[in-house]
Design an enzyme around this catalytic site. Sequence first.
Site, short mmCIF file in Angstrom:
data_model
loop_
_atom_site.label_atom_id
_atom_site.label_comp_id
_atom_site.label_asym_id
_atom_site.label_seq_id
_atom_site.Cartn_x
_atom_site.Cartn_y
_atom_site.Cartn_z
N GLY A 88 0.77 -1.28 -0.03
CA GLY A 88 -0.04 -0.08 0.10
C GLY A 88 0.91 1.33 0.01
O GLY A 88 2.21 1.14 -0.01
N GLY A 90 2.88 3.61 1.44
CA GLY A 90 3.14 3.98 2.60
C GLY A 90 3.91 5.31 2.88
O GLY A 90 3.84 5.87 4.02
N ARG A 91 4.09 5.93 1.83
CA ARG A 91 4.50 7.33 1.87
C ARG A 91 3.90 8.30 0.88
O ARG A 91 4.43 9.12 0.30
CB ARG A 91 5.86 7.37 2.23
CG ARG A 91 6.90 6.97 0.89
CD ARG A 91 7.96 7.32 1.02
NE ARG A 91 8.95 6.60 0.04
CZ ARG A 91 10.13 7.10 -0.30
NH1 ARG A 91 10.66 7.98 0.51
NH2 ARG A 91 10.76 6.50 -1.17
N ASP A 123 8.46 5.84 8.04
CA ASP A 123 8.06 6.94 8.65
C ASP A 123 7.27 7.75 7.76
O ASP A 123 6.81 9.07 7.90
CB ASP A 123 9.20 7.91 9.03
CG ASP A 123 10.15 8.34 7.96
OD1 ASP A 123 9.81 7.56 6.76
OD2 ASP A 123 11.23 8.78 8.04
N GLY A 124 6.80 7.39 6.49
CA GLY A 124 5.95 8.00 5.57
C GLY A 124 6.87 9.04 4.77
O GLY A 124 6.30 10.04 4.02
N ARG A 174 4.12 13.87 -7.63
CA ARG A 174 4.25 12.76 -9.05
C ARG A 174 2.85 12.94 -9.52
O ARG A 174 1.72 13.17 -8.96
CB ARG A 174 4.42 11.53 -8.21
CG ARG A 174 4.38 10.41 -9.40
CD ARG A 174 5.02 8.99 -9.10
NE ARG A 174 4.13 8.33 -7.75
CZ ARG A 174 4.63 7.31 -7.50
NH1 ARG A 174 5.78 6.74 -7.56
NH2 ARG A 174 3.79 6.52 -6.42
N ASP A 250 4.32 -4.60 -7.51
CA ASP A 250 3.82 -3.29 -7.25
C ASP A 250 4.45 -2.29 -7.88
O ASP A 250 3.91 -0.97 -7.87
CB ASP A 250 3.88 -3.17 -5.77
CG ASP A 250 5.32 -3.45 -5.13
OD1 ASP A 250 5.90 -4.63 -5.20
OD2 ASP A 250 5.97 -2.18 -4.31
N ASN A 251 5.34 -2.40 -8.57
CA ASN A 251 5.97 -1.30 -9.33
C ASN A 251 5.75 -1.26 -10.94
O ASN A 251 6.27 -0.88 -11.57
CB ASN A 251 7.42 -1.37 -9.06
CG ASN A 251 7.79 -0.66 -7.72
OD1 ASN A 251 7.01 -0.19 -7.16
ND2 ASN A 251 8.82 -1.22 -6.96
P1 AMP Z 1 9.17 1.10 -3.21
O1 AMP Z 1 10.59 0.23 -3.14
O2 AMP Z 1 9.34 2.63 -3.37
O3 AMP Z 1 8.28 0.62 -4.35
O4 AMP Z 1 8.53 0.86 -1.82
C1 AMP Z 1 7.89 -0.46 -1.29
C2 AMP Z 1 7.07 -0.26 -0.23
O5 AMP Z 1 7.52 0.37 1.09
C3 AMP Z 1 5.57 0.53 -0.60
O6 AMP Z 1 4.41 0.24 -0.10
C4 AMP Z 1 6.09 1.98 -0.20
O7 AMP Z 1 5.00 2.85 0.09
C5 AMP Z 1 6.83 1.65 1.31
N1 AMP Z 1 7.44 2.69 1.55
C6 AMP Z 1 8.82 3.05 0.86
N2 AMP Z 1 9.41 3.97 1.73
C7 AMP Z 1 8.78 4.23 3.08
C8 AMP Z 1 8.73 5.20 4.02
N3 AMP Z 1 9.66 5.97 4.33
N4 AMP Z 1 7.67 5.24 4.93
C9 AMP Z 1 6.48 4.19 4.91
N5 AMP Z 1 6.42 3.57 3.76
C10 AMP Z 1 7.54 3.34 2.80
MG MG Z 2 6.73 1.17 -5.20
#
Ligand code: AMP
Ligand code: MG
Length: 483
Positions: A88, A90-91, A123-124, A174, A250-251
């Site tokens: 989901g 997360g940030r 930390d979002g 974005r 998810d990407n």
């Molecule tokens: P990503 O590698 O960017 O696709 O991130 C994988 C997952 O980690 C996704 O669900 C992001 O929303 C979550 N995520 C990445 N960085 C953070 C953060 N600093 N705080 C909360 N969730 C994060």
């Molecule tokens: Mg992602």
Amino acid sequence: MNKIDWNFNNTYLKLPKDMLSEQKPESVKNPELIILNYNLSEDLDINFKGLDSKYLASVFSGNLLPDGSEAISMAYAGHQFGNFTILGDGRAITIGEHFNQRKQGYEIQFKGSGKTKFSRNGDGKAAIGPMLREYIISEAMYYLNIPTTRSLAVIKTGEKVKRETELDGAILTRVATSHIRVGTFQYFAFKKDETSLKNLVNYTVNKHFPSLKNEKNIYLNLIGELIDKQIDLIVNWMRVGFIHGVMNTDNMALSGETIDYGPCAFMDIYDPKTVFSSIDHFGRYAYYNQPTIAKWNLARFAECLIPFLDKDKNKAIELATNKINEFDNKYEKKWLKMMGEKLGFISQEKSDEVLILDLLQWMHINKADYTNTFCNLTYENIINDEIFHMDEFVNWKERWKKRLSEDKNIQKSKDLMKASNPVIIPRNYLVEEALKYAEDGNLDKIKHLLKILSNPYKMQSSITSYQMPPKQSKIPYKTYCGT
Ligand code: AMP
Ligand code: MG
């Protein structure tokens, strides 16, 4: 007071309720506008002119939510390096879906604006370096004519984020046609929620594949269309030497846009096994492996639609498998066409493949720069590296010229090459240098780099320094996720 003239009509609210969570951005202490994308604002038909930077900073920090905004974060799941997880936003928080005058919709999303329901242990938040990096590389991709999410603004929050050290916090805005991912489908498939899955399919078809609306087997056709879209995307990545770095399900966006600029980077020296990501120990997302992974991800997508493909489960699996297995042939054809165009071939000959593979092998053995080798061919020796005087390369060039002459339209061949071979890519060392200056408060280098990157197919003498490959370093370039 003048305001941004958003035209919000948040169609994402029609998505299954279970995947949306109302979520306002956290307010930030002291927002400061760092960079704003005027060119993108024109595509969006919003006008930034005459707006003061304090107002813009409060909008793009989320401190001031515009009228019509319905802020949400989205649930999704995903295979991360092959392992299934519930994830989901997360940030990330989508504040609205804006429609321009041509009725094209764009989701406006903040990245780094605080915790959400889906933040897990994070930390979002986001730091300035990675957000500016996403801004630079996504814009570079756009000007390379590769489908991508774009970047509208970066602000500094005036707060620190804790990583290995304390860094300046930032928020990126974005812009994407949607944020639906393969993982969004996986979320409902995992929950065995077929009603929501159907709603999600309908929404996706309406938005991204409207020609499928009246098809008989909408589900099977959707798989086929997504295969085509993803092949086009990956072939484009391969064309310019782009390595996404974290092709988790998810990407992978249903829109066919490149999404999630984390550990991505462009290859300098041609080596199919190139990996930049610090956590990709087994080369799952290496340059040459990108088509294989795309197919793997598409198979995960097809699995989600099995319940709808046929009442008989075995038949449904067979249909999905056959569809996914179309990937290899289709990819091979499109890749060969693309590589042929890089070499100026108007027609396609059986023997072209050998010529292409011989060139790639020579590049690999001799550690030739990927971009500059094709520039040398396109602009006839303008990139005058010693390596291009090697006998093997000169001999290969003779074979290539003979083949080109068979197409009998050298001007058309040259035009094809110029449109396929960028002169400029965002080279890692140049991006790093510009970011270093920006982190110290000087944005001149970033702005100049962005200007150069906005015209990547035009050879000009003024850009020579941006074409230089990096000096050979003993320490390989490394990139990092989620910072
Ligand atoms: P990503 O590698 O960017 O696709 O991130 C994988 C997952 O980690 C996704 O669900 C992001 O929303 C979550 N995520 C990445 N960085 C953070 C953060 N600093 N705080 C909360 N969730 C994060
Ligand atoms: Mg992602």
